[in-house]
Every structure is written in C-alpha cells, then in structure tokens.
Design an enzyme around this catalytic site. Structure first.
Site, PDB file in Angstrom:
ATOM      1  N   CYS A 121      64.649 126.639  31.357  1.00 32.74           N
ATOM      2  CA  CYS A 121      64.039 126.277  33.003  1.00 32.74           C
ATOM      3  C   CYS A 121      64.794 124.822  33.334  1.00 32.74           C
ATOM      4  O   CYS A 121      65.794 124.456  32.866  1.00 32.74           O
ATOM      5  CB  CYS A 121      62.575 126.093  32.904  1.00 32.74           C
ATOM      6  SG  CYS A 121      61.835 125.028  31.808  1.00 32.74           S
ATOM      7  N   CYS A 197      62.213 129.815  35.342  1.00 29.12           N
ATOM      8  CA  CYS A 197      61.796 129.059  36.899  1.00 29.12           C
ATOM      9  C   CYS A 197      62.773 129.530  37.701  1.00 29.12           C
ATOM     10  O   CYS A 197      64.087 129.626  37.591  1.00 29.12           O
ATOM     11  CB  CYS A 197      61.686 127.563  36.595  1.00 29.12           C
ATOM     12  SG  CYS A 197      63.167 126.730  36.559  1.00 29.12           S
ATOM     13  N   CYS A 205      74.948 129.337  37.017  1.00 28.07           N
ATOM     14  CA  CYS A 205      74.764 129.392  35.629  1.00 28.07           C
ATOM     15  C   CYS A 205      76.023 129.345  34.870  1.00 28.07           C
ATOM     16  O   CYS A 205      76.999 129.679  35.336  1.00 28.07           O
ATOM     17  CB  CYS A 205      74.045 130.884  35.282  1.00 28.07           C
ATOM     18  SG  CYS A 205      74.756 132.051  36.023  1.00 28.07           S
TER      19      CYS A 205
END
Length: 280
Positions: A121, A197, A205
């Site tokens: 998150c 989240c 990413c």
C-alpha cells in the site's frame, strides 16, 4: 479483427493513452471514476475525456454509470485478443520465444518451502500491515509474508497497532518498509503480489521477476477517516475484518491444482468482497 487491432495499437501508441490503459489494467476488475483517473495521471478532465473516448471507441475500455459517476474498466477480452493477435505468428513458428508471455494457463508450481507473498500500500502503516499479520497468523506454515509501502510512514498507525494487539497479533517485529527493500538481488522471489490500496495500484508498479500472480485488493483508507476516536477505531476494525475475510478465502484455495487463469479469477473476485464476504 484485421482492422480493429491496428486501430487499437495506434491508440495505445500515444504515451498518455497507454498510461491510462495500463492504470486500468492494474486496477482490474475495479471500475474507476474519471476523477480518480485524472488525479492519478495528472490530466485535466477534458484531456482525460478525450483519451477515454478513444479507448472506448476502440473497445479496450468499458463505461458504466454508478449513481452520478461514470466509471471505467478494461475490457479484458479485447485486451487479450489484441495481445494474442500480436503473438499469434510468433508462437506458431517459434513457441519457445513466447512461452514466458503465454504461460498463464499453467499451474502454480509447488514451492520448495513456502509461497512468498507481498502486500503493498502507500504508507505501509495500516492495511498492508493488517494483511501481513493476518496471513502470517492464519497460515504461516504455508506462506512467507511481507508488506511494504510505495511511500512508507515512519511509524505504524497507532489505531492499526491497537486493533492488531486486540486481535492477538504479535506487533513487536512490524515496521513500515519501502518497496525498494524487495527489489534487490537478494530479495525473495514472490509468488503473489497484492496491492491493498488504490493509490499504490495507480502508481507504476515495479517489474517482479518470476511472473508472480498479482491482484488488487483495494479498500478504503481508515487513516483518512475523520471524527471521534470511536469512529476512527471502527474504520480500522472494518478494514481488518474485510482483509481477514479475503485472507480466509485465499488460504482455502487449492493453489497448486488451479491453473493460473482460474486462480487469477478467484483472487480478483476475492478483492471485491467486504468484511462479511458479500460483493463490495
């Protein structure tokens, strides 16, 4: 298809349209409101509308009205068809070239020891810490569990710590960590990577080696709840309950007997449930 694919590729050839497509892929199967997309990508509403319109026209994205909000999601079949069209000739002639890209129908291999799982998150101070603690205590004999943040806090949230202690978890070894700790050469090779989240999922990413299965299990940030301490505590309790329910479902899956596509669908579905196991 002969005419559709070149059009889709031309649309995705624009850097910001491609960024929008990739963001929606990371958030799948979520339907994301336009306001969140614009904020995540730093786009003006009218610019975003133009990009979304092009993706909608190509069939790569679908639109749905929820109340007064328009929400958008990837059309996964269209995306798969487009990528499959590109790979078709390659894999007919030289399948060994495309095996890493087309191995999603195989089963997850049995690890030598335990499956490695990472929860991500933004702050790594509450939701991902909950997920780490819950899975470790539910099935620490089957999973090595880690958590990290894209922009970790210096300390764990005190309400999160209070909930974990109340639930009987050992919090003595927990700390906020940067996701960069798990991108080194000696970091564990992950079998599963979850974002818990929306903000973390919206960010670019990192590339994880070994093709781990990833899923987005986003839920509201209890840290942002305003009000009395009782109201804040309730928000953390609800986040904990939702993650525990999802973890119970995860640990009940026959991980090595499901093919990767079936397992991915099961994990995507788990990310859409609330603390009572109902669709969120």
């Amino acid at each position: 298809m002969e005419e559709t694919v070149p059009n889709r590729l031309a649309i995705l050839g624009h850097p910001q349209r491609l960024a929008l497509f990739r963001l929606l892929m990371r958030r799948y199967p979520d339907r994301v409101p336009a306001t969140e997309l614009a904020l995540a990508l730093g786009l003006k509403p009218n610019t975003l509308s133009t990009y979304i319109g092009a993706l909608l026209q190509s069939g790569l994205v679908t639109q749905e009205r929820q109340g007064t909000s328009l929400r958008y999601a990837i059309d996964l079949k269209a995306a798969r068809d487009t990528i499959g069209y590109l790979l078709n000739d390659c894999c007919r002639g030289r399948p060994e070239i495309c095996t890493p890209l087309t191995s999603s129908d195989g089963n997850l291999p049995m690890p030598d020891d335990k499956f490695n799982v990472l929860f991500i998150c933004t702050g790594n101070s509450a939701r991902s810490i909950f997920a780490e603690s819950i899975l470790r205590d539910l099935a620490g004999d089957r999973f090595n569990v880690y958590s990290a943040g894209t922009r970790p806090q210096s300390d764990l949230n005190p309400f999160a710590v209070q909930v974990l202690e109340h639930k009987g978890h050992d919090v003595s070894q927990l700390r906020s960590k940067n996701v960069a700790e798990f991108q080194t050469d000696d970091a564990p090779a992950f079998d599963f990577v979850f974002t818990v989240c929306n903000q973390a999922a919206n960010e670019e990413c990192p590339t994880w080696p070994g093709q781990p299965i990833s899923a987005h299990w986003g839920l509201p940030d209890p840290v942002k709840i305003e009000g009395s301490d009782a109201e804040k505590s309730l928000a953390f309790q609800q986040a904990y309950g939702t993650l525990r329910n999802r973890m119970l479902g995860f640990t009940s899956l026959p991980l090595t007997s499901l093919d990767r596509i079936s397992l991915q669908k099961a994990l995507d579905a788990a990310g859409q449930t609330d603390q009572k196991g109902n669709p969120a």
